[in-house]
Design a protein around this motif. Structure first.
Motif, mmCIF file in Angstrom:
data_model
loop_
_atom_site.group_PDB
_atom_site.id
_atom_site.type_symbol
_atom_site.label_atom_id
_atom_site.label_comp_id
_atom_site.label_asym_id
_atom_site.label_seq_id
_atom_site.Cartn_x
_atom_site.Cartn_y
_atom_site.Cartn_z
ATOM 1 N N ASP A 1 15.043 124.902 41.874
ATOM 2 C CA ASP A 1 15.164 123.760 42.784
ATOM 3 C C ASP A 1 16.444 123.005 42.473
ATOM 4 N N ASP A 2 17.023 122.421 43.481
ATOM 5 C CA ASP A 2 18.290 121.702 43.327
ATOM 6 C C ASP A 2 18.281 120.694 42.183
ATOM 7 N N ARG A 3 17.207 119.960 42.035
ATOM 8 C CA ARG A 3 17.162 118.908 41.031
ATOM 9 C C ARG A 3 16.393 119.298 39.767
ATOM 10 N N ALA A 4 16.026 120.551 39.653
ATOM 11 C CA ALA A 4 15.306 120.994 38.457
ATOM 12 C C ALA A 4 16.245 120.957 37.252
ATOM 13 N N VAL A 5 15.710 120.608 36.107
ATOM 14 C CA VAL A 5 16.533 120.583 34.900
ATOM 15 C C VAL A 5 17.070 121.990 34.644
ATOM 16 N N LEU A 6 18.295 122.065 34.176
ATOM 17 C CA LEU A 6 18.952 123.363 34.016
ATOM 18 C C LEU A 6 18.196 124.305 33.086
ATOM 19 N N ILE A 7 17.624 123.774 32.028
ATOM 20 C CA ILE A 7 16.926 124.632 31.071
ATOM 21 C C ILE A 7 15.692 125.300 31.680
ATOM 22 N N SER A 8 15.202 124.765 32.803
ATOM 23 C CA SER A 8 14.009 125.345 33.423
ATOM 24 C C SER A 8 14.253 126.782 33.889
ATOM 25 N N GLY A 9 15.502 127.122 34.195
ATOM 26 C CA GLY A 9 15.806 128.504 34.552
ATOM 27 C C GLY A 9 15.566 129.439 33.387
ATOM 28 N N GLU A 10 15.990 129.016 32.224
ATOM 29 C CA GLU A 10 15.774 129.816 31.018
ATOM 30 C C GLU A 10 14.301 129.862 30.635
ATOM 31 N N THR A 11 13.612 128.721 30.720
ATOM 32 C CA THR A 11 12.204 128.713 30.317
ATOM 33 C C THR A 11 11.347 129.539 31.274
ATOM 34 N N SER A 12 11.635 129.484 32.567
ATOM 35 C CA SER A 12 10.839 130.287 33.510
ATOM 36 C C SER A 12 11.021 131.777 33.234
ATOM 37 N N THR A 13 12.237 132.175 32.907
ATOM 38 C CA THR A 13 12.511 133.580 32.630
ATOM 39 C C THR A 13 11.851 134.020 31.329
#
Length: 140
Positions: free
Chosen positions: A49-61
């Protein structure tokens, strides 16, 4: 001896999972990242999501990868890696991107593991519930 062929998780299904998580997260007012992996651990789909914290990409993966490698929801594994848990050294013993926080689910078809879904960005319980809702929607 019979062999049963199980259809792999498709990119269309991966996009359906991403969309379902997106709807659930939006309804809850939470911004997330979502990762879908195939049975080999390869990326099928990803969205932040546009406003999601950047680290959330790493944590989701990492959540998706952990659920895939261990064949279990990451929510079920959290207690196993606590200091008094039987697998407390697992996160550091292996050189793998494991993450023992709720939000990762294995995806099964006909009893076979075909991929995994990971959600990051909300509270762990929220991430887990969004993933569960998405898998339920996919199975309909």
């Amino acid at each position: 001896m019979s062999t049963t062929t199980v259809t792999p998780l498709s990119t269309v299904e991966a996009e359906r999972l991403i969309a379902a998580v997106g709807r659930a997260a939006e309804a809850a007012g939470v911004t997330v990242s979502v990762t879908v992996l195939d049975a080999g651990g390869h990326l099928l789909a990803f969205r932040r999501d546009d406003r999601a914290v950047l680290i959330s990409g790493e944590t989701s993966t990492r959540k998706a990868y952990t659920a895939l490698q261990l064949g279990a929801p990451t929510a079920d594994l959290v207690d196993l890696v606590k200091p008094d848990g039987p697998f407390h050294s697992l996160p550091t013993a292996l050189d793998r991107p494991l993450l023992f926080i709720a939000g990762g689910l294995p995806v099964h078809r006909d009893g076979r593991l075909v991929g995994a879904l990971g959600v990051g960005g909300g509270a762990p319980e929220q991430d887990h519930s969004f993933a569960v809702l998405a898998l339920e929607e996919l199975s309909r």
